[in-house]
Design a protein around this motif. Structure first.
Motif, PDB file in Angstrom:
ATOM      1  N   UNK A 120       0.888  -1.194  -0.068  1.00 31.21           N
ATOM      2  CA  UNK A 120      -0.101  -0.150  -0.085  1.00 31.21           C
ATOM      3  C   UNK A 120       0.868   1.458   0.095  1.00 31.21           C
ATOM      4  N   UNK A 121       2.023   1.313   0.819  1.00 29.79           N
ATOM      5  CA  UNK A 121       2.862   2.346   0.807  1.00 29.79           C
ATOM      6  C   UNK A 121       3.585   2.479  -0.491  1.00 29.79           C
ATOM      7  N   UNK A 148      15.015   6.250   4.920  1.00 33.89           N
ATOM      8  CA  UNK A 148      14.573   4.938   4.947  1.00 33.89           C
ATOM      9  C   UNK A 148      13.279   4.988   3.749  1.00 33.89           C
ATOM     10  N   UNK A 149      13.265   3.967   3.144  1.00 36.95           N
ATOM     11  CA  UNK A 149      12.124   3.783   2.015  1.00 36.95           C
ATOM     12  C   UNK A 149      10.935   3.743   2.698  1.00 36.95           C
ATOM     13  N   UNK A 150       9.930   4.508   2.155  1.00 33.51           N
ATOM     14  CA  UNK A 150       8.763   4.536   2.845  1.00 33.51           C
ATOM     15  C   UNK A 150       8.123   3.019   2.911  1.00 33.51           C
ATOM     16  N   UNK A 151       8.413   2.347   1.969  1.00 33.20           N
ATOM     17  CA  UNK A 151       7.914   0.987   1.665  1.00 33.20           C
ATOM     18  C   UNK A 151       8.304   0.180   2.908  1.00 33.20           C
ATOM     19  N   UNK A 152       9.518   0.522   3.223  1.00 37.20           N
ATOM     20  CA  UNK A 152       9.819  -0.295   4.407  1.00 37.20           C
ATOM     21  C   UNK A 152       9.528   0.437   5.680  1.00 37.20           C
ATOM     22  N   UNK A 153       9.476   1.511   5.698  1.00 34.94           N
ATOM     23  CA  UNK A 153       8.788   2.216   6.959  1.00 34.94           C
ATOM     24  C   UNK A 153       7.429   1.618   7.207  1.00 34.94           C
TER      25      UNK A 153
END
Ligand SMILES: Cc1ncc(COP(=O)(O)O)c(C=O)c1O
Length: 425
Positions: free
Chosen positions: A99-100, A304-309
């Motif tokens: 979703x991110x 940090x990548x927003x996907x990982x966050x």
């Protein structure tokens, strides 16, 4: 190493380790590359170089891997990944990350101090601060950059960083970068810490870990804190391997000992129990505000990548909502420990989910690792410089997602190979 590997025909690849390749006698910095590559190529060809073999599955109990010798795809029982709570591939975590990805795209495209802070990063920092019961928490791109930025951001030339002798490379590198005076005290030894503190004047930071990453032993926090406080030192506790695993609420070794308020700087990573990537510092708002400007590994690096966050934020939520994951992890740890003890395997001082299988033979460790791999077991050899010389071992990492059957299979394979090779009697 001045001599070339091939010139010493009687020597085998296992006669060398990384320390053989730190120096060359030439003035050309590239002179070391050739002898190293000769060793590396031979180690690869003989199946003794077991690092960086690519996995094509998530870090589950059973994995697919392309082994380095014949480039064959093989299926292995995995006792090597950090994924302590099995969260890296939980469907909810994957869904949050997806979703991110749709909302923010792949990367933050900026440093956190400039354009790289997105609302998902703020949410993660706030959730972490709440979880840790601290005024603020700061997210870094990796656990490594967390210690480097934290220590070098705060300590200055003339100050003192006094670290446990087994402290992780990121603590050591942060201390070196700060240009403070660096001293090491004997591992988990409060008396030696006191001796070192007595010899110093000025600003002091004591750096320790909750669970030590190579030995799996826990720090004697009450005694170390008492000594540090006596000499006016601040204390940094790196809970990379203990956060979300130790303590009634998973807040780590500091919670386990009831000493959360006594620790000045709480550090942890997302790459272990939360199955993601990144690191954090939790502490006071003043510390946060200062680091925002001075922790160079964060200021001068993309967020940090927003996907990982987003994935980590979901992992954090699950880790809090499902204490049964920690309970299962500890059941698994008790199970494998009792099996290893029954077989007489040397696990050093470990009391945690990180269990070293002590081999203490730097020369044979790769050959043994190769045999284990052929027998279907994925275990990483750990040698100097990750541990001291003659302290080589295989490191077992237990996850809540392992089944008892998998753990039994792993112990059976390990014990069979170690007995065949005369390491275990
Ligand atoms: C004690 C300790 N601190 C920091 C790190 C670095 O963490 P990361 O791998 O998330 O960068 C590690 C990694 O193993 C570690 O063991």
């Amino acid at each position: 190493m001045a001599t070339r590997v091939e010139a010493q025909t009687s020597m085998s690849v296992s006669d060398y380790d990384y320390s053989s390749f730190f120096y060359s006698s030439s003035d050309d910095p590239f002179a070391i590359l050739e002898p190293y590559n000769e060793w590396y190529t031979r180690a690869l060809q003989q199946g003794y170089y077991l690092f960086s073999q690519p996995m094509s599955t998530p870090p589950r109990g059973k994995i697919d891997l392309t082994e380095g010798l014949h480039h064959q795809h093989i299926k292995l029982l995995n006792l090597s990944s950090y994924n302590y709570l099995g969260l890296s591939y939980r469907p909810e975590v994957i869904a949050a990350a997806k979703a991110a990805l749709d909302q923010y795209g792949l990367g933050a495209a900026g440093s956190p101090i400039l354009s790289g802070t997105m609302d998902i990063h703020v949410q993660l920092e706030e959730a972490l601060a709440k979880f840790k019961g601290k005024e603020a928490a700061m997210v870094f791109p990796t656990g490594y950059s967390t210690n480097v930025g934290m220590i070098s951001g705060l300590m200055r030339p003339g100050d003192w960083v006094i670290a446990d002798q087994n402290a992780h490379a990121s603590i050591v590198d942060g201390a070196i970068l700060s240009k403070a005076n660096v001293r090491f005290f004997r591992h988990n030894n409060p008396a030696d810490l006191e001796k070192k503190l007595k010899q110093t004047t000025g600003k002091k930071l004591v750096a320790i870990e909750g669970v030590y990453s190579m030995d799996g032993d826990v720090c004697p926090l009450p005694e170390l804190l008492a000594v540090a406080k006596k000499y006016g030192a601040r204390v940094l506790l790196d809970e990379a391997h203990s956060a979300f695993v130790y303590g009634a609420n998973g807040r780590g070794v500091a919670e386990h000992y009831g000493l959360e308020d006594e620790v000045d700087i709480h550090i942890g990573t997302f790459s272990k129990a939360l199955g993601g990537q990144g690191g954090y510092v939790a502490g006071t708002r003043n510390l946060y505000n200062y680091l925002k400007g001075f922790a160079r590994s964060r200021v001068f690096s993309c967020t940090l990548s927003p996907v990982v966050a987003a994935g980590v934020l979901k992992s954090l939520e699950i880790a809090q909502k499902e204490p049964q994951l920690r309970e299962q992890l500890w059941k698994n740890v008790a199970h494998i420990r009792s099996r290893l003890e029954d077989e007489g395997v040397d696990v050093g001082e470990s009391t945690s989910q990180v269990i070293p299988i002590m081999v203490r033979n730097d020369r044979r460790i790769f050959e043994l690792g190769h045999k284990l791999l052929r027998a279907g077991l994925y275990l990483q050899p750990i040698i100097y410089p990750a541990v001291a010389k003659h302290r080589s071992r295989f490191r077992v990492s237990i996850s809540a997602s392992h089944t008892f059957e998998q753990l039994d299979e792993g112990v059976a394979t390990l014990v069979r190979v170690l007995r065949e090779e005369g390491i275990l009697v």
